[in-house]
Structure formats: C-alpha cells, structure tokens
Scaffold this motif. Structure first.
Motif, PDB file in Angstrom:
ATOM      1  N   CYS A 115      19.575   8.967 -34.951  1.00 32.65           N
ATOM      2  CA  CYS A 115      19.752   7.339 -35.154  1.00 32.65           C
ATOM      3  C   CYS A 115      18.499   6.767 -34.684  1.00 32.65           C
ATOM      4  O   CYS A 115      18.523   5.525 -35.433  1.00 32.65           O
ATOM      5  CB  CYS A 115      20.973   7.111 -34.006  1.00 32.65           C
ATOM      6  SG  CYS A 115      21.513   5.344 -33.865  1.00 32.65           S
ATOM      7  N   SER A 116      17.882   6.788 -33.716  1.00 33.64           N
ATOM      8  CA  SER A 116      16.600   6.171 -33.353  1.00 33.64           C
ATOM      9  C   SER A 116      15.583   6.357 -34.426  1.00 33.64           C
ATOM     10  O   SER A 116      14.670   5.147 -34.504  1.00 33.64           O
ATOM     11  CB  SER A 116      15.993   6.720 -31.986  1.00 33.64           C
ATOM     12  OG  SER A 116      17.049   6.729 -31.169  1.00 33.64           O
ATOM     13  N   TYR A 117      15.561   7.450 -35.300  1.00 38.64           N
ATOM     14  CA  TYR A 117      14.355   7.498 -36.024  1.00 38.64           C
ATOM     15  C   TYR A 117      14.608   7.469 -37.531  1.00 38.64           C
ATOM     16  O   TYR A 117      13.696   7.221 -38.281  1.00 38.64           O
ATOM     17  CB  TYR A 117      13.419   8.735 -35.695  1.00 38.64           C
ATOM     18  CG  TYR A 117      12.969   8.712 -34.401  1.00 38.64           C
ATOM     19  CD1 TYR A 117      12.011   8.105 -33.678  1.00 38.64           C
ATOM     20  CD2 TYR A 117      13.777   9.569 -33.493  1.00 38.64           C
ATOM     21  CE1 TYR A 117      11.540   8.114 -32.637  1.00 38.64           C
ATOM     22  CE2 TYR A 117      13.217   9.843 -32.207  1.00 38.64           C
ATOM     23  CZ  TYR A 117      12.228   8.887 -31.459  1.00 38.64           C
ATOM     24  OH  TYR A 117      11.869   8.923 -30.412  1.00 38.64           O
ATOM     25  N   ILE A 177      18.602   2.939 -36.764  1.00 44.23           N
ATOM     26  CA  ILE A 177      17.672   1.655 -36.224  1.00 44.23           C
ATOM     27  C   ILE A 177      16.903   1.274 -37.530  1.00 44.23           C
ATOM     28  O   ILE A 177      16.573   0.362 -37.881  1.00 44.23           O
ATOM     29  CB  ILE A 177      16.583   2.345 -34.992  1.00 44.23           C
ATOM     30  CG1 ILE A 177      17.629   2.512 -33.858  1.00 44.23           C
ATOM     31  CG2 ILE A 177      15.711   1.376 -34.690  1.00 44.23           C
ATOM     32  CD1 ILE A 177      18.155   1.251 -33.265  1.00 44.23           C
ATOM     33  N   PRO A 178      16.237   2.600 -37.984  1.00 39.41           N
ATOM     34  CA  PRO A 178      15.225   2.083 -39.394  1.00 39.41           C
ATOM     35  C   PRO A 178      15.893   1.286 -40.408  1.00 39.41           C
ATOM     36  O   PRO A 178      15.589   0.738 -40.995  1.00 39.41           O
ATOM     37  CB  PRO A 178      14.688   3.429 -39.613  1.00 39.41           C
ATOM     38  CG  PRO A 178      15.643   4.302 -39.076  1.00 39.41           C
ATOM     39  CD  PRO A 178      16.240   3.857 -37.856  1.00 39.41           C
ATOM     40  N   ALA A 220      25.491  18.168 -28.244  1.00 39.47           N
ATOM     41  CA  ALA A 220      25.141  16.987 -28.759  1.00 39.47           C
ATOM     42  C   ALA A 220      24.452  17.013 -29.886  1.00 39.47           C
ATOM     43  O   ALA A 220      23.334  16.151 -29.830  1.00 39.47           O
ATOM     44  CB  ALA A 220      24.701  15.978 -27.692  1.00 39.47           C
ATOM     45  N   THR A 221      24.389  17.882 -30.954  1.00 33.68           N
ATOM     46  CA  THR A 221      23.795  18.011 -32.136  1.00 33.68           C
ATOM     47  C   THR A 221      23.850  17.167 -33.218  1.00 33.68           C
ATOM     48  O   THR A 221      23.103  17.369 -34.216  1.00 33.68           O
ATOM     49  CB  THR A 221      23.618  19.635 -32.556  1.00 33.68           C
ATOM     50  OG1 THR A 221      24.993  19.989 -32.714  1.00 33.68           O
ATOM     51  CG2 THR A 221      22.893  20.402 -31.210  1.00 33.68           C
ATOM     52  N   GLY A 222      24.803  16.435 -33.165  1.00 28.15           N
ATOM     53  CA  GLY A 222      25.136  15.507 -34.186  1.00 28.15           C
ATOM     54  C   GLY A 222      25.665  16.012 -35.521  1.00 28.15           C
ATOM     55  O   GLY A 222      26.483  17.173 -35.522  1.00 28.15           O
ATOM     56  N   SER A 223      25.169  15.636 -36.770  1.00 26.34           N
ATOM     57  CA  SER A 223      25.895  16.276 -38.120  1.00 26.34           C
ATOM     58  C   SER A 223      24.546  16.064 -39.022  1.00 26.34           C
ATOM     59  O   SER A 223      23.332  15.538 -38.804  1.00 26.34           O
ATOM     60  CB  SER A 223      26.660  15.264 -38.680  1.00 26.34           C
ATOM     61  OG  SER A 223      26.208  13.769 -38.626  1.00 26.34           O
ATOM     62  N   THR A 224      24.695  16.820 -40.080  1.00 29.55           N
ATOM     63  CA  THR A 224      23.677  16.954 -41.089  1.00 29.55           C
ATOM     64  C   THR A 224      24.164  16.256 -42.543  1.00 29.55           C
ATOM     65  O   THR A 224      25.572  16.426 -42.732  1.00 29.55           O
ATOM     66  CB  THR A 224      23.214  18.322 -41.199  1.00 29.55           C
ATOM     67  OG1 THR A 224      24.458  19.262 -41.611  1.00 29.55           O
ATOM     68  CG2 THR A 224      22.612  18.616 -40.102  1.00 29.55           C
ATOM     69  N   PRO A 225      23.479  15.633 -43.358  1.00 26.61           N
ATOM     70  CA  PRO A 225      23.943  15.311 -44.755  1.00 26.61           C
ATOM     71  C   PRO A 225      24.410  16.248 -45.382  1.00 26.61           C
ATOM     72  O   PRO A 225      24.203  17.825 -45.447  1.00 26.61           O
ATOM     73  CB  PRO A 225      22.777  14.545 -45.377  1.00 26.61           C
ATOM     74  CG  PRO A 225      21.782  14.385 -43.949  1.00 26.61           C
ATOM     75  CD  PRO A 225      22.262  15.558 -43.122  1.00 26.61           C
ATOM     76  N   LEU A 241      31.892   9.868 -36.458  1.00 28.82           N
ATOM     77  CA  LEU A 241      30.578   9.933 -36.892  1.00 28.82           C
ATOM     78  C   LEU A 241      29.800   8.534 -36.656  1.00 28.82           C
ATOM     79  O   LEU A 241      29.123   7.929 -37.672  1.00 28.82           O
ATOM     80  CB  LEU A 241      30.494  10.536 -38.263  1.00 28.82           C
ATOM     81  CG  LEU A 241      30.546  12.156 -38.296  1.00 28.82           C
ATOM     82  CD1 LEU A 241      31.704  12.595 -37.964  1.00 28.82           C
ATOM     83  CD2 LEU A 241      30.194  12.420 -39.713  1.00 28.82           C
ATOM     84  N   LEU A 242      29.991   7.919 -35.570  1.00 26.93           N
ATOM     85  CA  LEU A 242      29.267   6.645 -35.155  1.00 26.93           C
ATOM     86  C   LEU A 242      28.541   6.782 -33.911  1.00 26.93           C
ATOM     87  O   LEU A 242      29.262   7.349 -32.828  1.00 26.93           O
ATOM     88  CB  LEU A 242      30.385   5.361 -35.117  1.00 26.93           C
ATOM     89  CG  LEU A 242      30.970   4.999 -36.648  1.00 26.93           C
ATOM     90  CD1 LEU A 242      32.334   4.542 -36.120  1.00 26.93           C
ATOM     91  CD2 LEU A 242      30.272   4.364 -37.315  1.00 26.93           C
ATOM     92  N   THR A 243      27.267   6.030 -33.935  1.00 25.20           N
ATOM     93  CA  THR A 243      26.595   6.533 -32.614  1.00 25.20           C
ATOM     94  C   THR A 243      27.107   5.822 -31.602  1.00 25.20           C
ATOM     95  O   THR A 243      27.240   6.495 -30.455  1.00 25.20           O
ATOM     96  CB  THR A 243      25.163   5.630 -32.975  1.00 25.20           C
ATOM     97  OG1 THR A 243      24.589   6.290 -33.916  1.00 25.20           O
ATOM     98  CG2 THR A 243      24.167   5.825 -31.681  1.00 25.20           C
TER      99      THR A 243
END
Length: 470
Positions: A42-44, A48-49, A140-145, A316-318
């Motif tokens: 999210c940050s990079y 954010i971007p 807390a590894t998130g998700s991938t496209p 799937l939302l920060t």
C-alpha cells in the motif's frame, strides 16, 4: 537455539505494523518478518502512489469545469517526481527505523511457518533464522494480483498494480484489462498524464459492476468524454507481444484487436499464502486463511495462528486490514495476560455491515454497506431512495452542471440504513458520515436531527431523508 518472542508477525505492511504496535503497547515482545519493503504494498505500490498520480488529474478536471479558470497541461514529470517523494523513493529506512521505537525486532527475509508457533526466515543477507512465538503467529502478507490464464498474457509481461503505480514513462497507448477500482483509477491517471490512446477492456457493460449501477455509468460517461475508449461486453482470447517491451496486441471475442504499448491487468487479487508453509498448520496454500471475528484462524489446533487484512479474505482494503490488525493486537494482549478478550472492540463487526470504499476517479465514488441488490438478495425488506447531487446547493456551487447521484438503502423493518452510495466530484469526504450511520445503525428518525451545514454537499442527507418521507 531459536529466539523467542510473544508474538511473531509475517508481513510488515500497514496491517502487520498495527498488530505489533498494539501488542507492544500491551507489553508483549514482538518480531516482524518482511522480505520486501517495510510499509508494504500500500505504501509503495498501491494506495499512496496511485492517489499521488490521481490528485493532479482530479484538480485539473475541477479547474477546467470552474468558470474563470483555465488549467494548462499537466506536467507529468513533476507529478512522477511527487509520486517518488511520497513513496520515499522506495527507501524504507525511515519505516524500518520506526519499528525500533515500537519496539519490535525486524527480520528481513522470507518467513515461513515451520511448525506450531515457529517461523523460519530465509534471511535476505544469507542464512536462516528460526524464531518461536510464545503465544501467536500472525499472517499479514496481503494479496497478489491475478493474471488470468489467457494464451500469451503472462508471456507478454503485463503490468499489474505494482508496475503501473511505479511508472517511469507514461505510455502513449495504454490498455487496461478489468473494470474495478484499480483499473478505473489507473486508466484515468495515465490518460490524464499523457497517454493519448487509453482503452479499457470490460467483460460487462460498464465498470464498477459490484457497486450501484449509476456509479459505473457516471464513471464510464466521464471516461468517454475525456477520450478513454471502452470495449465492453467482450473478453480477451489471446495476447501477443513478439518483441520484449514492444507493442502488445490484445485479441478480443468481437471487433478488432487493441494494440498498445503497455497492458495493465487489474482483474482481482488472491491471498498471498502460496509459499508461507501454511500446510504445516493444516491449511491450504494459495487459499485465504479463514478466521473468526477475533482474527484467529479456524481449524488450527492450539489456536496459535491469526491472519489479518487481505490474507484473511474478508476484505481487500487497507483501512479494513488496519482495523482488523488493531483488534487482533488487543486480543493477543488480553489472551496472553488472561484478561477479558471478548470486549466489543476486540471483534470484527465492521465487515458484516459492509466496508467503506472510495474510488478516487473524477467523479469519485464513495460507498459503504450493501447495495440495493445485495440487500434484497440477503432477504431484507428494502426501500431505496435516490437523489440528484447536482440539485443540492453545495454541489451546484462547486461547479456549474455538477453531475452526481446519491442513494440510500433502508431496512424497512428496523428503519435503519443498510447502505449508502455517493457518486460525483469530491464525494470521498461524505463517506465517513455514511459509515457512522450504517455501522451505528442510527434510526432514521434520529438521523433526521443531524442537521447538515448549508451550503455544503452534505445537504444531500436532508434531501435523501425528505425523499424517503421524513
């Protein structure tokens, strides 16, 4: 011998950072494992971007519609430079340093579950470390496209959200596969920054199909007016890119192929559990980790494994991941210390009400709770009311010819809101008021006394309630 901590978190994105912050605040020792940048996707490479790229496009659109203003062309180089600034030039030194003040111990490398309460880290600088948790391991590894299995697509090296938000040169011809938030935001961002041929490829008839129908229509109309092409009700059959970094040809089920310099695939994401060793906990690699409302993984003997944010598959939302992480951290402290762990703030109740979401296009889309279709499918006795946002004084004053719409979905049995959707320029700031009304289940007769300021766009609340009959 392995090092031991009260809590180990795999993944140092916003959710992971919040877990250890709450755990450490409660006096627990914590370790956090990250193989990429501390601060997370999210940050990079996401929230954010993408917003840094979109903001100038939004402002230019508003200025162009305001009498007396005539914006010049957007300086794409300056926008990209600002994007680099907000992502700290992909340098996580400051974020990593902040972990020391939590305090938490950072392990840089690939973390995998090695057994109950055990994590093996393949260290970035070589070697391995085995660390053990006294109480819990948190994923807390998130998700991938997702890259669909379309012939030639993977070989064409398409962009995902990772590459498009880190763009160095705006492509002249830009194609986007998908119609969700990422697809819409990035299509408009790069088109506004200089892509002269931008084409969206949609399986359905409009973008944002999971939202109220008018939301997708308003966005599609705005895109078409700005010159973004829309290939609707079609599917990709084959993708060709004979020369690396050369032009890409996207063949469709109908009509001529789309030829572009770059192709963005934004067709969804999957929980990042494929290489985490979750099978050691009896779970299926590549699948979301099912959790209870305290974010503890279900079906894991001993109850030592937790999962927050995208990896749990709940939302799937920060902001939802950070919410889950905060309550998870508090639960871990309470369970470790034998304190009450079933307080209201220690359970995920927001998910069942429906998470708030903003699509930062121009016009913006803001929504929370259930759509009318979702509410009816869930068996509620529903009445929905809509109102033209352009007829609200505050909206009219923003710009002449303001185009927007608002909708409220009411549970008639309880006289409370089940969902609210706003579509129009600048509506993002309306969403939190709707979130409070929906999650607090504020009765309509009480909501009537929340008087909106005049002249603001918030006056739409009064108009929606009057349309309902109050």
């Amino acid at each position: 011998m392995s090092e031991e901590f009260d809590v180990i978190v795999i993944g140092a994105g916003p959710a992971g950072e919040n877990v250890i912050a709450r755990a450490a605040r409660g006096g627990l020792t914590a370790a956090i494992v990250e193989e990429s940048l501390v601060g997370g996707e999210c940050s990079y490479f996401a929230c954010i971007p993408s917003k840094a790229l979109l903001r100038p496009v939004e402002l230019a659109g508003e200025a162009a519609r305001a009498p007396g203003l005539s914006p010049g062309p957007i300086d794409a180089a300056a926008v990209l430079a600002r994007r680099d600034e907000v992502v700290s030039h992909l340098d996580d030194t400051r974020a990593a340093g902040a972990l020391k003040t939590v305090p938490a111990t950072l392990y840089r490398g690939r973390g995998r579950i090695a057994g109950p309460k055990q994590v093996e880290v393949a260290l970035t600088d070589g070697g391995t470390a085995l660390i053990r948790a006294r109480h819990a391991v948190v994923l807390a590894t998130g998700s991938t496209p997702i890259v669909p299995p379309i012939p030639g697509l993977a070989e064409a090296e398409p962009w995902t959200s990772h590459e498009v938000t880190a763009v160095r040169t705006v492509p002249r011809r830009f194609a986007v596969l998908g119609g969700g938030a990422v697809a819409c935001e990035m299509a408009q961002a790069l088109h506004g920054l200089g892509a002269t041929e931008t084409t969206m490829i949609l399986r359905g008839g409009s973008p944002l199909r999971r939202m109220e129908p008018f939301a997708g229509r308003l966005v599609a109309d705005a895109f078409t007016a700005s010159g973004i092409g829309m290939r609707t009700n079609t599917q990709v059959t084959k993708v060709e890119r004979p020369v690396r970094n050369g032009e890409v040809t996207i063949h469709l089920t109908d009509g001529p192929p789309v030829v572009a310099d770059e192709l963005l695939v934004a067709t969804g994401r999957v929980a990042a559990t494929a290489d985490l060793g979750v099978e050691a906990a009896g779970l299926v690699p590549g699948e979301p980790v099912e959790v209870d409302d305290s974010m503890r993984a279900t079906g894991v003997e001993g109850g030592w494994l937790y999962a927050v944010s995208d990896v749990s598959g709940r939302n799937l939302l920060t902001h939802m991941g950070k919410y889950q992480a905060r309550l998870c951290g508090d639960v871990l402290v309470a369970r470790a210390k034998g304190q009450p762990e079933d307080l209201p703030g220690m359970r995920d109740t927001a998910t069942r009400y429906g998470a708030p979401q903003v699509v930062f296009t121009d016009p913006q889309i803001g929504t929370v709770g259930l759509t009318e279709e979702e509410a009816r499918s869930a068996g509620y006795h529903v009445r929905a009311v809509e109102y033209d946002l352009g007829a609200v004084s505050g909206a009219y004053l923003r710009e002449p010819g303001y185009q927007g719409r608002a909708k409220a979905v009411v549970d008639e049995a309880r006289q409370v809101l089940l969902g609210v959707t706003f579509a129009g320029p600048g509506v993002a700031e309306l969403v939190h008021s709707a979130t409070i009304a929906v999650t607090a289940e504020v009765p309509l007769e009480r909501l009537w006394h929340a008087v909106p300021s005049f002249p603001t766009v918030s006056e739409v609340w009064l108009r929606l309630l009057e349309t309902y009959g109050l």
